[in-house]
Design a protein around this motif. Sequence first.
Motif, PDB file in Angstrom:
ATOM      1  N   TYR C 125       3.170   2.445  -4.736  1.00 43.83           N
ATOM      2  CA  TYR C 125       1.795   1.479  -3.985  1.00 43.83           C
ATOM      3  C   TYR C 125       1.443   2.504  -2.408  1.00 43.83           C
ATOM      4  N   TYR C 127       0.101   6.150  -1.000  1.00 45.32           N
ATOM      5  CA  TYR C 127      -0.217   7.403  -1.975  1.00 45.32           C
ATOM      6  C   TYR C 127      -0.208   8.126  -0.686  1.00 45.32           C
ATOM      7  N   MET C 161       8.948   2.224   6.492  1.00 44.77           N
ATOM      8  CA  MET C 161       7.635   2.454   7.153  1.00 44.77           C
ATOM      9  C   MET C 161       7.061   2.594   8.494  1.00 44.77           C
ATOM     10  N   LEU C 165       5.454   5.379  10.173  1.00 46.30           N
ATOM     11  CA  LEU C 165       4.516   4.814  11.395  1.00 46.30           C
ATOM     12  C   LEU C 165       4.231   5.557  13.087  1.00 46.30           C
ATOM     13  N   ARG C 207      -8.813  10.121  14.136  1.00 43.74           N
ATOM     14  CA  ARG C 207      -8.440   8.797  13.404  1.00 43.74           C
ATOM     15  C   ARG C 207      -7.844   7.859  13.186  1.00 43.74           C
ATOM     16  N   ASN C 208      -7.976   6.822  13.071  1.00 42.77           N
ATOM     17  CA  ASN C 208      -6.617   5.604  13.450  1.00 42.77           C
ATOM     18  C   ASN C 208      -5.945   5.917  12.711  1.00 42.77           C
ATOM     19  N   THR C 210      -3.396   4.309  11.933  1.00 41.86           N
ATOM     20  CA  THR C 210      -2.503   2.975  11.285  1.00 41.86           C
ATOM     21  C   THR C 210      -2.522   2.348  10.495  1.00 41.86           C
ATOM     22  N   ASP C 211      -4.257   2.801   9.814  1.00 38.78           N
ATOM     23  CA  ASP C 211      -5.170   2.061   9.910  1.00 38.78           C
ATOM     24  C   ASP C 211      -4.244   1.670   8.339  1.00 38.78           C
ATOM     25  N   CYS C 212      -4.510   0.797   7.726  1.00 39.54           N
ATOM     26  CA  CYS C 212      -3.546   0.557   6.067  1.00 39.54           C
ATOM     27  C   CYS C 212      -4.041   1.433   4.937  1.00 39.54           C
ATOM     28  N   SER C 213      -5.566   1.255   5.137  1.00 41.41           N
ATOM     29  CA  SER C 213      -6.378   2.549   3.857  1.00 41.41           C
ATOM     30  C   SER C 213      -5.737   3.693   4.779  1.00 41.41           C
ATOM     31  N   HIS C 216      -2.030   3.019   1.290  1.00 35.70           N
ATOM     32  CA  HIS C 216      -2.165   1.952   0.355  1.00 35.70           C
ATOM     33  C   HIS C 216      -3.470   1.792   0.248  1.00 35.70           C
ATOM     34  N   ARG C 217      -3.549   1.779  -0.991  1.00 36.07           N
ATOM     35  CA  ARG C 217      -4.806   0.782  -2.151  1.00 36.07           C
ATOM     36  C   ARG C 217      -5.147   0.664  -3.283  1.00 36.07           C
TER      37      ARG C 217
END
Lengths: 951, 457, 217, 162
Positions: C125, C127, C161, C165, C207-208, C210-213, C216-217
């Motif tokens: 999960y 990418y 993770m 991070l 760009r941030n 630490t965004d989940c997008s 992960h998608r």
Amino acid sequence: MPSLKQWRGLDALARDPAFVARAEAEFPMLAKAMAAPTDRRGVLRLMAAGLALAGLTGCDAGAQDGILMPPVRPASGTVGTSGLFATAHMAQGYAEGVLLRHAAGRPIKVEGNTLHPASLGATDAIAQAEILGFYDPDRDITLRRGRTAQSWQDLVTALAAQRARAEQDRGAGLRLLTGRITSPTLARQIAELRAAYPEMRWHQWEPVTRDAVRAGALLAYGQPVQVQPRLDVADVIVAFDGDLLGSAPGHLRFARDFASRRNPTRTDRMSRVYAVEPAPTPMGLVADHRLIAGPRDLARFVPMLAGAVLRDETASDAPPWLAAMAADLKGARGRAFVHAGPELPAEAHALVHAMNEALGGRGATYRLTDPAEAEPVALADSLAALMADMQAGRVHTLIVLDSNPAYTAPGFADALTRVAFSLTMAMAPTETAGLTHWSVPQRHGFEDWSDGRAFDGTATILQPQAQPLYDAISPHTLLSLLRGPAPVGSRDAVRATWAAAWGESLDTRWHDSLAAGLVDDTAVPVSDVRLRDAAAQAIPPVPDGDTALLLRPDPHVWDGRWANNAWLQELPRATTKLVWDNPLLLSPAGARALGVRNGERVEVRRGDAHVVLPAWVVPGQAPDTVIATLGYGRRDVGEVGRDVGWNVYPLTGGGPVSLRKAEGHDALASTEHHDPIFCDAGEYVRHTDLAAFEADPHVLGHEPPLDSLYRTHPPGPAAWGMSVDLNACIGCNACVVACMAENNVPVVGKAQVLHQREMHWLRIDRYYEGAPDDPDIFLQPMLCQHCEQAPCEVVCPVEATLHDSEGLNVMVYNRCIGTRFCSNNCPYKVRRFNYFPYAQDEHRTALARNPEVTVRARGVMEKCTFCLQRIAAARIVADIENRPVGAEEVVTACQAACPTRVFSFGNMAEGGAVVEHKKSPLSYALLAEQNTHPRLTYEGVVRNRNKDVGA
Amino acid sequence: MTGPTRDDRGITRPRLGDPVALSTSNAAMTEHVSAVPFRSQPFARYWLAVAPFGALTAVLLGSILYLFYAGVGIWGIDWPVVWGFALINYVWWIAIASGGTFISALFYLTRSEWRNAINRIAETMTLFGAVCAGIYPILHLGRPWFFYWLFPYPNTMDLYPQFRSPLLWDFFAILTYVISSVLFWYFGLLPDLATMRDRATKRGWQIFYGALALGFRGSSTQWRHYHVTYGVLAAIMAPLVCSVHSIVGLDFAGAATPGWHSTQFPPFFIFGAFLSGFATVLLLVIALRRLLRLQDWMTGRHFDALCKLLLTSSLFVGYAYTMDGFSIFYGGEKAEIVNYTDRLFGYYAPIYWGAVLFNVIVPQLLWIRTIRVNQVLVTLISLGVIVGMWFERYTIVVGSLHRPHLPSAWGLYHGSLWDWLTLMGTVGLFVFGILLAIRIVPAMSMFEMRDTLEQQR
Amino acid sequence: MAAIFPPAANLAAKLVLLSLAGLVLAGIGWWWLFPRTDYARHVDWTVDQPVPFSHQHHVGGLGIDCRFCHTTVEVAGNAGLPPTYTCMTCHSQIWTNAALLAPVRRSLAENVPIRWRRVTDLPDYVYFNHAIHVAKGVGCESCHGQVADMPLMRKARSMTMGFCLDCHRDPAPRLRPPEAIFDTQWHRTPDTPSPAALMAHYRVGGRNLTDCSICHR
Amino acid sequence: MRIVVGAFADKAAMQTALARLREAGFNAIETYTPSPPGEGHSPLPLVILVAGLVGAALGFWWQTHETGQAYPLDIGGRAHFSWPAYVPIAFEIGVLFAITAGVVGFFLINRMPQLWAPVDEAPALRRATSDRWCIAIHTEAPDQARHALWRFAALQVDEVPA
């Protein structure tokens, strides 16, 4: 074991060792593709019966089957990136140009081809679902004679014998039955066969014959002719039971042109549409005036209107709206267009041709051209002639190509017994293949060379998108075997056709037409035929009997050809929201007369044929009309389509119809889990009249922006937003299937839909307003609104759903533990839950999945993500090039598939169409008082009502 | 003061005007109460009573294992009603458990003399009610094996739970409530364990109770600390149970779903806890009083007090129902009004009116003094209240969810076989637990009873 | 009638209670610490492959650049592995009869891919995209370790993770100049551009991350 | 050092005996009673209060740290520091710390678990938790204590080594 009887028990079967053993024997490819992962995980699940073990399955790293690279580098491009390759989707014999997106070397998504005249970049639901048809494990049928499997050499020798026989008697006993053919290569091969065997007969058969259209053209112009409307030019459109936006060849292009004149903010002069029809059709749903008329009324109204338009007569028993409609038509001379649907009698078509010519539309609102088929023939007569020959025993050899008459034509089955040598070529198991001596597997359109012509004649060369998945041959090879001993490959056959046309510039033009997806200037010429004066005097026959039974093809499963496609079976039909079944559609008045409620059985009797099937009430259907949907009740089809619905083909043919309430009840699955509600739809789908709009443009979008307690604006470099134009939505469901194809959305099966657990991320809500017998119908695509203050994010205890800095409501599937509170807190109810491991139990190999999107496990919530995989891909490319993501760079799957450009999506930080559409006065946010600040706004519906017409 | 009136079978019927305790001798009370655990059959046909509930507990275990194997889909929940029996039973059980804590903690603070006889039964009920409630938040998860993500432990993902979610408050509330109930129950049990240790004859019991009593021997220093600490713990348990049940109310009030979106849910749920707690305690007191022959110390006075409390809490709940209706129409939001009118006259209306009948109307019979001591009627009224509270939770959870904002998302809900099996299983676990508890733990708090008897003399 | 418990019972009771408390704390400690140990993350575990390919020999010894085999690392999400054809460019000339290379020869002859086993693996999960990392100044060594001196590939980082991070929160110190991306021996020297300069050069930080997008998608 | 234990029938008898024993100069006296002899002060409430406040503060700080510094995320547009949402959990953790501190504090302050104490050897004490109210005197001269107890109508007197 839960009662997952979604595929008529396949799921339970898939785990049953006996089934896997049998599958190995019968479907080698299927067993290998299906058995491996399910078996291992199936055993794990059986072993993991305990609480502790359930925990362990959660964290095993999963069997790593390693990284495989092709031993020799593939020629075209790198394995990693995804390319687009053009081909065409064949529907009713006509080609719709499509592009297929490839990932890791295999096709995974169908997109429209912007260059192709019949597509203009859009696709319909059936074209989108074709990718599932390509990977359908049930296509793995073996070449067999009777029950025993054969080798290809056996086929060649058998055909050699038939060829020898045909050479002696000049093809007297040889018959070829195909569907509607527009393919130049097939036409050439058939012409060569006829040259070689002059006595041979070529018959064409499609259950949806459209013979009335052809007969009407013969009456009006003396020769078959094709009408190509230009709905973007027409100011006034009248459609008698029209299928221009539904299933007429070229409907995608007509829908695009039609929609360009429906939003008053985007066109200087809004068109006015009258739809006179027995049951709701896509044209009727968006018409300004939807007038209900059964077949008997239509047969009376068309001559009345013709009289009013041609001869200014006023009929005594004319309906109130007819005079106003005629006046409107005559007022828009040169900019009006009248259309008659395929079910109307030939005389009605002739009258419509006469009216159109009289209104000066020819050359302006429509063009007349020669038909695009190879040999336009009356299909019903063609089949009748064939069956007569078969009954009389004059047919020795019958070749059935891509047609299923045993299911679609009553009487063909026993006629078949008198044929000495019968052969069927089909892509999947069919009833005809079951009855004929030989059953030859046919290659799918995506894995083979061929060609076809669109509704306006533009030819497209179909190039294979992948190595053939299953052992099959091409129809061109089969026909070549009839002609000569050496089988000719499909590529050589197609190149031979075009070599004759192009001569020496074959290679360059071949490459260019493959790349573009169409062969330029192959459109059929405009015909200059003159209208015969007999057209104006035609009198359409008025059908007798008080109830009229209409046999309509299903909008998605069509004539049964796509019955084995799970996406199409589970697609909620536009008005009834039914899935997986074809009940008898009754009007509210009809149902009251019979004393029948939804699901209760009714017996329909016509002549000696009678069918017992449940009924379903459709508000807005003509009282005297009963509609049976074709394409269901198939016995010999794949695992998905078997025993779905009731076969109503026996009811075809003339004769009086009688209805009787039968006892018993059937559970019918509909995604609308309650009886239709006739509420004030205005709160959800805001709608107004053109006059009110012109008086005050802000009549719909009048709320001042809500101020907020919190910091509202996500600070990211991009700001994703979407605007949905409700004026343009015709309920064709292409977006719903596109979303399922792009995002690996699982299909759950009838039992789970009955249990209210369907998984569509995008649904088309349909609201009724007014009286049940003649309501106003409004459509509203409903997907995640990506609220900036999302109620779902606040209540998730594990941060499985949260907001990213670009305004997307992100759903992190691997973090979700399934408390489902987010679904409770979503006022739009756009979240779906995997109650069972639907994706894993689906009847579909892993090849067919989009590798860019996580396949969700059991116990995880899922929802629309604005195609986050496409946004991420564009973001990565833009970041590498050190530039912001363009305004129109990302196109979501639904936006790409939509023929009428309902969805406009983009990066609002860079402007683009979304920002303009959001500024439109019609723009409003749904349930704005919930203070969710959605990033998706709707444009309200404006209806161009004619004040003289009552309804 | 009339002496104890025993009818022919020696069973004392509760009378109006009964004193707190009929027989006032310490030794007799201690002898009678401490003898129960040592007998192999606390009451006649004891094992016959335990067997069915043991079987139901096995049913619960089986349905839980099958749930983890097959997934939440075996329940009746669907879309839009994604919460069903799990939440109904959870709120229903936690209300019953909270009722027990009200009696043992709140009425200790008010120095009510009738409290000392029944507080042990109330706390045991709290324990097993909290256990039955505590398993549901894990069962209803889609992926229950990741429930530990609700705990803010520093993990390799650097992720922490989301503290704005009412479900997380719920996780901490239940965790604290279960631990506190166990500690409060055990702490209240210490002196009696010492008594049991000293009165035990068989070596096994001596070691068992001795180990549990941890050396409590009633010395003045121990009593001094004990008495003060017990008072403070009771003073903390009362607001704790109010907060726990408010948080359970916030599970719904924290959402914007029509039907849940009202600020009166926390107190409304606490009234519900009063009502179902007193009803369940009444049921248990009536049963155990007869089975363990504790009539001398659980007299008409207790019946009278508990029934009056039941009456007042049913009036509370009645007020909450009317306020529910009033605030919705006063608020005027269309979706809320549609939801509420559907609750009154829609598909689930019988369940709503059943709740109103059992929770508000039937308990009004308790205004009549003689009914308050008529054991049969009180049992029926209590059972009615318990079933009525389940109906109320049904309308709150299912009634609100099946009519969301958009009419296109309306849908129905029906409990599946596995829903009912799990519910019956938890009832079995509750009664099975209590039957085992009275086999091990004295059913009445002896040392507090001695104070009461002393004041009685 | 002496006391119920012997004097030694006091000590026994205290021991039992303390050991219980210790057990609970040990359990929590294990649950918290074990997942982040190298053992649990399989760090430095050598994965046996169908062919014992030595990076040390090819990269360290012969100096072959990463991109010769991992061709799509700069243009696609996955770095890609060499088709058998690439190996055989040399091994059709040298070591032509080595038993060690039998699987390679058989693969090309029978047109059957070699089933390499993944070493530095991420869950399905996640990418991960090589192209953007390589373009923004993250070297191969940052995640794959000192590949040049690995006889057999082993997993060099924990790949938790948290590991990703740490870099996504503060990428600057982990960036390297463009020419050093594929140099696994590189380390920062005084004249290496400062982290802030590198951040400006690669234009990271708009760009941030630490965004989940992002992953992960 | 010897311990003399006297058992009395009820609370009143014990209390009178206690008063007279104190007049008679015995001071190392401990009573063993089936129910609390009377009120008394104890530091435990303070311990509970402090533990509760520490727990609440820790809970509140922990949530602020995690939502603010550890992994700040945009949840529904809400502010990172949404303190109203932290109050319930802070209260719960405070209560948990308080109650645990109370119970554990009680065991620590009484140096429990003390399954055996020298006074347990006296048979009279076996009924001290049921219906006897006992007085135990630590004395070097056990016989004086024994006589005093008999004089004050003790039902049973035992003597055990300290």
